[in-house]
Design an enzyme around this catalytic site. Structure first.
Site, PDB file in Angstrom:
ATOM      1  CG  ASP A 101      -1.807  -1.157   1.353  1.00 31.22           C
ATOM      2  OD1 ASP A 101      -2.128  -1.735   0.306  1.00 31.22           O
ATOM      3  OD2 ASP A 101      -2.202  -1.487   2.494  1.00 31.22           O
TER       4      ASP A 101
HETATM    5  N1  URA Z   1      -1.032  -5.947   4.097  1.00 33.50           N
HETATM    6  C1  URA Z   1      -1.584  -4.711   4.080  1.00 33.50           C
HETATM    7  O1  URA Z   1      -2.607  -4.473   4.685  1.00 33.50           O
HETATM    8  N2  URA Z   1      -0.945  -3.757   3.371  1.00 33.50           N
HETATM    9  C2  URA Z   1       0.221  -3.958   2.718  1.00 33.50           C
HETATM   10  O2  URA Z   1       0.765  -3.017   2.103  1.00 33.50           O
HETATM   11  C3  URA Z   1       0.772  -5.239   2.750  1.00 33.50           C
HETATM   12  C4  URA Z   1       0.126  -6.217   3.454  1.00 33.50           C
END
Ligand code: URA
Length: 231
Positions: A101
């Protein structure tokens, strides 16, 4: 090297497609059709597939430390793309094997070998990924056991696969998961009434993040092979 290995390295064909095209006589070595996939060949030989000369392709495999507020996309959007940190040629040929993310930091793997990234990210690979998680509330007793059994995420039919939670402080932990569902870590903690306030990926497979924020390095051959099921 074996003929099938050479053809595999120089094309995007799967192992069974390589085997098939050798068997049906589509491969020639120095103008002679060879149907034995185990035949020994040398990179100096002229090896053709249906008349087109094959060259072993040098794929690129990169480990990068993704900064916060960057995106795992080839183009800039609201946030700049992580590819801005790569000062190498032909960036448009690269893609990310397992995105993070925008607000997540840590280790990402970048390559131009689609087969390799598939072998890493396919659900069947169950490649372990370790995240350092900071939480808005104290961890409740029993969360490690709950994650070990698996939790049902909103909108999912099946429980998550067993995950390992190692508590560091009352609001910080390491979580290792072997899947890569959308926002998985954030959703797992939400399912036990907590909220992730910061997320950092420290490790993928056997490789730990070892470069500074925004820095990158090429993977070693052994590291590349540690993920490969079909390269
Ligand atoms: N899980 C999440 O919630 N976000 C990420 O970026 C990676 C794993």
């Amino acid at each position: 090297m074996r003929l099938d290995k050479f053809v595999s390295k120089s094309t995007e064909l799967t192992k069974s497609e390589v085997f098939q095209c050798i068997k049906v006589g589509e491969i020639s070595v120095n103008d002679q059709i060879i149907t034995n996939e185990a035949a020994q060949v040398h990179e100096n030989n002229t090896i053709t597939l249906n008349g087109v000369t094959l060259k072993t392709r040098q794929f690129r495999y990169i480990l990068m430390h993704k900064p916060a507020n960057t995106i795992c996309s080839n183009i800039d959007e609201i946030y700049p793309s992580v590819f801005n940190y790569l000062d190498i040629e032909k960036i448009s040929e690269l893609h990310i094997a397992g995105r993070l993310d925008a607000d997540t930091t840590g280790m990402i793997l970048i390559t131009d070998n689609g087969r390799w990234s598939f072998s890493l990210t396919a659900p069947s690979s169950q490649c372990p990924k370790t995240y350092r998680v900071k939480l808005s509330k104290e961890l409740k007793t029993g969360v490690a056991a709950t994650f070990e059994k698996g939790v049902k995420l909103q909108g999912e039919q099946k429980l998550t696969l067993p995950a390992t939670l190692q508590q560091i402080t009352s609001t910080e932990a390491l979580l290792t998961i072997t899947e890569g569902k959308f926002h998985q870590v954030k959703r797992m903690f939400a399912s036990v009434g907590n909220r992730v306030v910061s997320l950092h990926r420290e490790k993928i497979g056997d490789i730990s993040l070892d470069v500074g924020v925004g820095q990158w390095r090429y993977l070693t051959d052994a590291e590349v092979q540690s993920f490969a099921t079909e390269t």
